[in-house]
Design a protein around this motif. Structure first.
Motif, mmCIF file in Angstrom:
data_model
loop_
_atom_site.group_PDB
_atom_site.id
_atom_site.type_symbol
_atom_site.label_atom_id
_atom_site.label_comp_id
_atom_site.label_asym_id
_atom_site.label_seq_id
_atom_site.Cartn_x
_atom_site.Cartn_y
_atom_site.Cartn_z
ATOM 1 N N ARG A 13 2.765 -3.286 -7.522
ATOM 2 C CA ARG A 13 1.508 -3.772 -7.260
ATOM 3 C C ARG A 13 1.144 -3.950 -5.966
ATOM 4 O O ARG A 13 1.633 -3.640 -5.060
ATOM 5 C CB ARG A 13 1.636 -5.418 -8.038
ATOM 6 C CG ARG A 13 1.280 -5.405 -9.683
ATOM 7 C CD ARG A 13 2.185 -4.299 -10.443
ATOM 8 N NE ARG A 13 1.915 -4.601 -11.814
ATOM 9 C CZ ARG A 13 2.514 -3.833 -12.658
ATOM 10 N NH1 ARG A 13 3.082 -2.718 -12.361
ATOM 11 N NH2 ARG A 13 2.277 -4.019 -14.018
ATOM 12 N N ASN A 14 -0.292 -4.471 -5.893
ATOM 13 C CA ASN A 14 -0.789 -4.206 -4.481
ATOM 14 C C ASN A 14 -0.942 -5.707 -3.839
ATOM 15 O O ASN A 14 -0.436 -5.861 -2.606
ATOM 16 C CB ASN A 14 -2.499 -3.629 -4.314
ATOM 17 C CG ASN A 14 -2.440 -2.199 -4.931
ATOM 18 O OD1 ASN A 14 -3.117 -2.037 -6.152
ATOM 19 N ND2 ASN A 14 -1.690 -1.551 -4.330
ATOM 20 N N VAL B 108 0.967 -1.348 0.053
ATOM 21 C CA VAL B 108 -0.072 -0.034 0.045
ATOM 22 C C VAL B 108 0.909 1.317 0.153
ATOM 23 O O VAL B 108 1.892 1.419 0.743
ATOM 24 C CB VAL B 108 -0.993 -0.119 1.287
ATOM 25 C CG1 VAL B 108 -1.714 1.357 1.355
ATOM 26 C CG2 VAL B 108 -1.787 -1.228 1.253
ATOM 27 N N VAL C 215 -7.121 -1.481 -7.563
ATOM 28 C CA VAL C 215 -6.432 -2.661 -7.008
ATOM 29 C C VAL C 215 -5.749 -3.580 -7.942
ATOM 30 O O VAL C 215 -6.342 -3.695 -9.140
ATOM 31 C CB VAL C 215 -7.053 -3.694 -5.944
ATOM 32 C CG1 VAL C 215 -6.249 -4.674 -5.401
ATOM 33 C CG2 VAL C 215 -7.923 -2.743 -5.110
ATOM 34 N N ILE D 216 -8.125 0.314 -1.779
ATOM 35 C CA ILE D 216 -7.550 -0.110 -0.424
ATOM 36 C C ILE D 216 -7.497 1.141 0.383
ATOM 37 O O ILE D 216 -6.616 2.073 0.008
ATOM 38 C CB ILE D 216 -5.940 -0.577 -1.016
ATOM 39 C CG1 ILE D 216 -6.179 -1.809 -1.746
ATOM 40 C CG2 ILE D 216 -5.262 -0.734 0.566
ATOM 41 C CD1 ILE D 216 -4.876 -2.380 -2.200
ATOM 42 N N GLU E 215 5.193 0.820 3.405
ATOM 43 C CA GLU E 215 4.346 0.226 2.365
ATOM 44 C C GLU E 215 4.082 -1.154 2.409
ATOM 45 O O GLU E 215 2.990 -1.511 1.745
ATOM 46 C CB GLU E 215 5.012 0.654 0.822
ATOM 47 C CG GLU E 215 5.272 2.043 0.866
ATOM 48 C CD GLU E 215 5.745 2.597 -0.605
ATOM 49 O OE1 GLU E 215 5.615 3.628 -0.940
ATOM 50 O OE2 GLU E 215 6.523 1.509 -1.139
ATOM 51 N N ASP F 119 -4.272 3.691 0.072
ATOM 52 C CA ASP F 119 -3.557 3.731 -1.096
ATOM 53 C C ASP F 119 -3.912 5.017 -1.917
ATOM 54 O O ASP F 119 -4.908 5.557 -1.895
ATOM 55 C CB ASP F 119 -3.894 2.431 -1.919
ATOM 56 C CG ASP F 119 -3.041 2.066 -3.057
ATOM 57 O OD1 ASP F 119 -1.860 1.849 -2.732
ATOM 58 O OD2 ASP F 119 -3.261 2.540 -4.172
#
Length: 224
Positions: free
Chosen positions: A130-131, A51, A104, A88, A75, A91
């Protein structure tokens, strides 16, 4: 400057204590309220959650990424909270209109391992920005598909938001950008094509945590 936490052992499959007996195993889905259209159940591992409250890949890649601010939270997270239609919590893409259907990004660890093999370099998954990083399923097959993710709790406790399946809708591919050659490794931009993950929107509220999880899909997404 805060140290960015790295994920060790990207080339090895690691089952966590109490995790799924066989990551990637596909069975018919349990009866779960609201998931009747997702009959396939795959045991996966949430290997990393990322994040970022602000953009760090801005401007010219040659100038390098913006550093993590001294007051910025870490993060890499142990858990994330998702809100339906928003993304999120915390984010940079949360409730951002410019990123509708892309709040996301889910990516497969196996794809990143293939990238590392193709370019002959160690890939830091967090550098892809990426998440949700999954192990055990063909994430690229989720483009244009509904799916859900549910973290498996120790002892089977399913009370509260944690323990509920979070429903998603997969949309377009998360195509790599030129930053990948600078922040991941030379050649990563090209090697990540078709392996960059899927941009999604959550369609229900919930919480995901690191560790074993259940992926439910409308069609099989086992690794080939």
């Amino acid at each position: 400057m805060r140290r960015r936490r790295r994920l060790a052992g990207i080339g090895r499959s690691s089952a966590r204590p109490g995790g799924p007996a066989s990551v990637g195993r596909v069975t018919s889905a349990d009866d779960v309220a609201g998931l009747d259209d997702l009959p396939f159940r795959t045991e996966v591992e949430v290997a990393l959650l990322l994040v970022s409250p602000r953009h760090r890949y801005e401007g010219r890649p040659a100038d390098g990424a913006l550093p993590v601010g001294a007051d910025d939270p870490d993060e890499s997270r142990d858990r994330i909270e998702l809100r339906s239609g928003l993304g999120i919590v915390g984010d940079r893409y949360f409730a951002a209109r410019a990123h509708v259907h892309a709040s996301v990004t889910v990516i497969g660890m196996e794809g990143l391992e293939a990238v590392g093999e193709a370019i002959g370099a160690t890939v830091d998954p967090a550098a892809t920005r990426r998440n949700v990083f999954l192990r055990g399923a063909d994430v690229e097959a989720l483009r244009g598909e509904p799916f859900s993710l549910e973290s498996v709790l120790p002892g089977g406790d399913s009370s509260g938001a944690l323990g509920r399946a979070v429903r998603f809708r997969g949309y377009r591919a998360a195509n790599p950008c030129a930053w990948m050659d600078h922040e991941v490794a030379p050649g990563a931009f090209r090697a990540m094509r078709g392996r960059g993950g899927v941009r999604c929107d959550p369609e229900s509220d919930g919480v995901l945590t690191l560790g074993p999880a259940v992926l439910r899909t409308a069609r099989p997404v086992a690794l080939g």
